[in-house]
Write an enzyme that holds these catalytic residues in place. Structure first.
Site, PDB file in Angstrom:
ATOM      1  N   SER A 173     -10.521  -9.359   7.223  1.00  0.00           N
ATOM      2  CA  SER A 173     -11.063 -10.707   7.292  1.00  0.00           C
ATOM      3  C   SER A 173      -9.906 -11.679   7.449  1.00  0.00           C
ATOM      4  CB  SER A 173     -11.830 -11.019   5.994  1.00  0.00           C
ATOM      5  OG  SER A 173     -12.107 -12.396   5.850  1.00  0.00           O
ATOM      6  N   TYR A 177     -12.685 -10.594  -3.162  1.00  0.00           N
ATOM      7  CA  TYR A 177     -12.840 -10.403  -1.722  1.00  0.00           C
ATOM      8  C   TYR A 177     -11.475 -10.365  -1.037  1.00  0.00           C
ATOM      9  CZ  TYR A 177     -14.880 -10.992   2.946  1.00  0.00           C
ATOM     10  OH  TYR A 177     -15.252 -10.816   4.258  1.00  0.00           O
TER      11      TYR A 177
END
Length: 280
Positions: free
Chosen positions: A142, A155
């Protein structure tokens, strides 16, 4: 002819978002598909969209955190489709909350799905991809795997870990002279249900966070993202940045290095002062 024509592509997280978009586009390019997801109904809908003449589709409801389940899935792909030629480890979840207020169980789940799920997926299918010759391994990090952001520690950690795993594996494949490029994808804001279906600390406002993501950040469609990913994967690139925001984060970190950790909080405080409510 497409590079993927006739190849067997395995996709985790195929029930929605980028996973579904990849499945649909790969079917159009003539790939045979092994679609994996926890949501059997969503998986069936993806399979329906991939029903094209000459395209074989196998669906399996699996939990990527379960090593035994992934091994069984690999066995099914070998038996029914002859083995994987490309693997897309897309499955992932997100969590928002400060370290102080987040539940350890939520942090563990994010790490388990996002990092260990990638490890399980790659490990289960890697031998098949190597045997296929000219195969591909595709992992999904990401923009948050390039630069860490406050309140996304779980995350961030999982996506940084995916990045490290992918870069190490790419070197292993090269040193072993296996024709298996490993591509790590770094999506920015893509219109998927990941935030809407995410985990939140008790003090967070899921509705407000979701609205902000979907209206201000998620500007790219899953279909646009899938097209970018497949082009980069076909070329065997080490990194594929999806969206101008992901490219901007990569450039920022390249220029300022670790100093971004001090610059970002200052920018956030500045933006808060400029809003009437005092909030970003």
């Amino acid at each position: 002819m497409s590079y993927f024509d006739g190849k067997v592509a395995v996709i985790t997280g195929a029930g929605s978002g980028i996973g579904r978009a990849l499945a649909v586009e790969l079917s159009r390019q003539g790939a045979h598909l092994a679609l994996l997801d926890q949501d059997s109904a969503a998986l069936a809908e993806t399979a329906r969209r991939c029903e094209l003449p000459g395209v074989r589709v196998v669906t399996q409801t699996v939990d990527v955190t379960d090593w035994g389940s992934m091994q069984a899935a690999a066995g099914t792909v070998a038996k029914e489709l002859g083995g994987a030629g490309a693997v897309f480890a897309v499955a992932g979840i997100i969590h928002r909350g400060s370290v102080l207020e987040s539940e350890v169980s939520d942090i563990e789940l994010v790490m388990s799905v996002n990092w260990l799920g990638v490890v399980h997926t790659v490990k289960a299918f890697l031998a098949q991809v190597i045997a296929s010759t000219d195969g591909r391994i595709v992992t999904f990090s990401s923009a948050f795997g390039l630069a860490a952001i406050s309140k996304y520690s779980a995350y961030n950690s999982s996506k940084f870990a995916v990045r490290a795993f992918s870069e190490s594996l790419r070197q292993e494949m090269s040193l072993s002279r296996h024709r298996v490029p490993v591509t790590c994808v770094y999506p920015g804001g893509v219109r998927t249900p990941i935030v809407r279906n995410g985990l939140f600390a008790a003090s967070e406002n899921p509705e407000a966070v979701t609205k902000s993501f979907e209206t201000r950040i998620a500007r790219m469609t899953p279909e646009q993202a899938a097209a970018i990913v497949l082009k980069g994967v076909e070329r065997g690139r080490a990194r594929v940045f999806v969206g101008s925001d992901a490219r901007l984060v990569a450039a920022l970190v390249r220029v300022v290095g670790g100093h971004y950790q001090d610059l970002v909080p200052k920018l956030v405080r500045l933006l808060r002062r400029r809003t009437p409510s005092g909030r970003s």
